[in-house]
Design a protein around this motif. Sequence first.
Motif, PDB file in Angstrom:
ATOM      1  N   SER A  16       0.828  -1.207   0.000  1.00 20.55           N
ATOM      2  CA  SER A  16       0.000   0.000   0.000  1.00 20.55           C
ATOM      3  C   SER A  16       0.861   1.256   0.000  1.00 20.55           C
ATOM      4  CB  SER A  16      -0.931   0.001   1.210  1.00 20.55           C
ATOM      5  OG  SER A  16      -0.204   0.065   2.420  1.00 20.55           O
ATOM      6  N   LEU A  17       1.969   1.242   0.746  1.00 17.00           N
ATOM      7  CA  LEU A  17       2.864   2.410   0.770  1.00 17.00           C
ATOM      8  C   LEU A  17       3.569   2.573  -0.575  1.00 17.00           C
ATOM      9  CD1 LEU A  17       4.360   2.091   4.363  1.00 17.00           C
ATOM     10  CD2 LEU A  17       2.671   3.746   3.554  1.00 17.00           C
ATOM     11  N   HIS A  18       3.890   1.452  -1.228  1.00 12.75           N
ATOM     12  CA  HIS A  18       4.489   1.536  -2.565  1.00 12.75           C
ATOM     13  C   HIS A  18       3.549   2.254  -3.529  1.00 12.75           C
ATOM     14  CE1 HIS A  18       6.094   0.440  -6.476  1.00 12.75           C
ATOM     15  NE2 HIS A  18       4.966  -0.194  -6.746  1.00 12.75           N
ATOM     16  N   TRP A  19       2.259   1.858  -3.533  1.00 17.65           N
ATOM     17  CA  TRP A  19       1.311   2.488  -4.458  1.00 17.65           C
ATOM     18  C   TRP A  19       1.050   3.943  -4.071  1.00 17.65           C
ATOM     19  CZ3 TRP A  19       1.450   0.081  -8.627  1.00 17.65           C
ATOM     20  CH2 TRP A  19       1.402  -1.302  -8.719  1.00 17.65           C
ATOM     21  N   LEU A  20       1.029   4.228  -2.784  1.00 20.55           N
ATOM     22  CA  LEU A  20       0.790   5.596  -2.331  1.00 20.55           C
ATOM     23  C   LEU A  20       1.908   6.533  -2.781  1.00 20.55           C
ATOM     24  CD1 LEU A  20      -0.601   7.808  -0.709  1.00 20.55           C
ATOM     25  CD2 LEU A  20       0.514   6.915   1.348  1.00 20.55           C
ATOM     26  N   LEU A  21       3.177   6.114  -2.579  1.00 22.64           N
ATOM     27  CA  LEU A  21       4.292   6.970  -2.978  1.00 22.64           C
ATOM     28  C   LEU A  21       4.404   7.051  -4.497  1.00 22.64           C
ATOM     29  CD1 LEU A  21       6.069   8.476  -0.968  1.00 22.64           C
ATOM     30  CD2 LEU A  21       4.977   6.519   0.092  1.00 22.64           C
ATOM     31  N   SER A  22       4.079   5.961  -5.191  1.00 17.26           N
ATOM     32  CA  SER A  22       4.073   6.011  -6.661  1.00 17.26           C
ATOM     33  C   SER A  22       3.025   6.999  -7.148  1.00 17.26           C
ATOM     34  CB  SER A  22       3.778   4.622  -7.240  1.00 17.26           C
ATOM     35  OG  SER A  22       4.774   3.693  -6.889  1.00 17.26           O
ATOM     36  N   ALA A  23       1.852   6.998  -6.491  1.00 16.55           N
ATOM     37  CA  ALA A  23       0.791   7.933  -6.861  1.00 16.55           C
ATOM     38  C   ALA A  23       1.232   9.373  -6.656  1.00 16.55           C
ATOM     39  CB  ALA A  23      -0.467   7.636  -6.051  1.00 16.55           C
ATOM     40  N   GLN A  24       1.903   9.647  -5.540  1.00 15.87           N
ATOM     41  CA  GLN A  24       2.351  11.013  -5.273  1.00 15.87           C
ATOM     42  C   GLN A  24       3.396  11.462  -6.288  1.00 15.87           C
ATOM     43  OE1 GLN A  24       1.486  11.407  -0.489  1.00 15.87           O
ATOM     44  NE2 GLN A  24       3.581  11.191  -1.156  1.00 15.87           N
ATOM     45  N   ALA A  25       4.272  10.548  -6.698  1.00 12.03           N
ATOM     46  CA  ALA A  25       5.269  10.896  -7.712  1.00 12.03           C
ATOM     47  C   ALA A  25       4.592  11.194  -9.046  1.00 12.03           C
ATOM     48  CB  ALA A  25       6.278   9.751  -7.866  1.00 12.03           C
ATOM     49  N   GLU A  26       3.635  10.347  -9.452  1.00 11.33           N
ATOM     50  CA  GLU A  26       2.935  10.584 -10.714  1.00 11.33           C
ATOM     51  C   GLU A  26       2.050  11.828 -10.633  1.00 11.33           C
ATOM     52  OE1 GLU A  26       3.219   9.054 -13.657  1.00 11.33           O
ATOM     53  OE2 GLU A  26       4.859   7.885 -12.784  1.00 11.33           O
ATOM     54  N   ASP A  27       1.521  12.114  -9.459  1.00 12.66           N
ATOM     55  CA  ASP A  27       0.741  13.335  -9.234  1.00 12.66           C
ATOM     56  C   ASP A  27       1.597  14.564  -9.540  1.00 12.66           C
ATOM     57  OD1 ASP A  27      -0.934  15.344  -8.320  1.00 12.66           O
ATOM     58  OD2 ASP A  27      -1.481  14.323  -6.475  1.00 12.66           O
TER      59      ASP A  27
END
Length: 622
Positions: A135-146
């Motif tokens: 879940s933390l992997h997807w969260l940080l990936s989302a913030q980077a793509e954001d």
Amino acid sequence: MVERGDLSLPKQRDCLIHYFKCLCMVEPLFTAISSDADSDSDPIIFVWYDAFNPKHENGVSSERNSIQLEKAAVLFNLGAIHSQIGASCDRTTALGRHLAMEAFNASAKFFYKLWQYFAKDVSATLDLTVLFAESLHWLLSAQAEDLKLQQRLHHNNTNDDASSALEQHQCALAFEYVSKLYRAACDLILCDSVATAVVVSFDETWITHLSLKVKFFEVEARRRRSSILPKSERLPLFQFRPLDDNAESITEKLVTGICHQWIHNQHRIPYIDLSLSEYSPFKIIDGGKLVAYPWDMPPPYPTNLSILSSSSSSHVLAFPLKKCEPLDLYESLRNYFVLKYSESVAKRVEGLLQMLNKLRDEMQRDDISLPVRRDCLIRYFKCLCMIENLFPMTSSPNPPIFVWYNAFNPQEDSSQHNIHLEKASVLFNLGALCTHIALSCDPTTFQGHRIAIDALNDASYWFYMLNSETKKASATVDLSINCTDMLCEIIYAEIDDLKFHSPLSQSDRSPLGGFVVSQLYRQAYDLLTSGPLAESLVQSSIPQYLESKMQTLHVKTAPIDVTDQFLSGYCTAQSLLQQGCQPLCLDLLSEAGPVMIKDGNLVANLRGSNVAIGGDELPDNR
């Protein structure tokens, strides 16, 4: 790692990385202890508290006699530290968003390593479970793509075609992708009641924040998709757009140069750094001993090269280095910035220009050690990548003229206003310098043998990179593709030669292996004598060296050093960390690069200075 709360975030990150490497080195000891039933030694108990319930009085902790818990917890903290670095960036500026995006990407990759390789092997608190790591992997990936999407929208707002149907189509896909990343993180937390309760108790705004992010990006994707083009009329989705040519983006342009044009060797074997780098947590000294190395001590730095023997290896040929004429890069480049932009812009990049000029002077010094000279060349090459887009400097009244002499015929030279000649010459010297390092090693010892092989692997990589630069510069024969191909063939043969003569038992060798090595030398000899190189290099020592190698192959043996298990662990850790977890851009937040960002300007990287990102100082702790 535990007690130094006064360290800046970049220094905390470096400390964690060094500690993780050392853990990988001693990991075999824990396996041996656990399998030794007769051992009287007390077990080492690692105690870690849940990141989301950290209070020591009543917090949830894990206590294990397992180094896997320690490694998993350190990886978690590496991901957390990178997330804090990203959150500390000034994301109102393009440069701050770029660095924050790199930090969030690095954080996501650390959590990916935790998810894929470590969490399933350790029974620990909830923060170290597979579910939470994913879940933390997807969260940080989302913030980077954001942030990446924000960069794109900010750039498009400055263009006339920002509202085109094609642009709306591309943005719709980007918004949809970011929404999926946020949804993946949100769903993983909400699907587990315990995880949801822990997150809410830690910060109840997390769930709300994620849900709103998902809804926002989904709605925005639908809105932009309303103006989508028919598939038959769509253009390719990925288009390169150069940065705006204005004073505001000048620092970002130079930073982008080092990120996009500097090709980092992801496959490089890290063993050589044990002796030749200032940034490893230990050194090899006399007798193959490992000693702690104070990585955070102020300069000057000691360099102990006891592993490098005075007896040269008969399996390695050291290539000559190229010489160049002195050049004052500072004045010519600074005048260019003043003329094309302004005095204020020139001041913003003055630190880079000073470091560039200093590194060029230092790289030709013969009185410094091979490792220091190698590091100087690498830093100078990074700086060249940063300024490459300035050339050709057609608007400058005093453009720099690079003059380099043929390594094999010093009477012949190239003189050009072409930065690719400079880059190609530096790459040649990097490759040649690595052959000097390999020559200095004692191949009869296990450490010397491996360091020599890694040095030759490095040399082959630099010559491989050289091929792409030689096509852009008309230079002396030593920088020709034919010459670099021939030098690479020699290096490949020497690597196999060293492997064949490894300090192991002779039972691992066969006459066929010696024949294969001899044929590799034959291929290099044919390239030298049958092409345009024959006339140029006939007076050098290369033909005689290759002839002797084709005729004679002998075997030496020596015992294996006991420290090899530690060194192998270090290599494993370094390879794991190099796989995308340490983006080159973040070197600008580290003490290892030639320049750093301070108050939005590029300055010479003096160790111990505060680090600023996109205009804002990083706090010492968060």
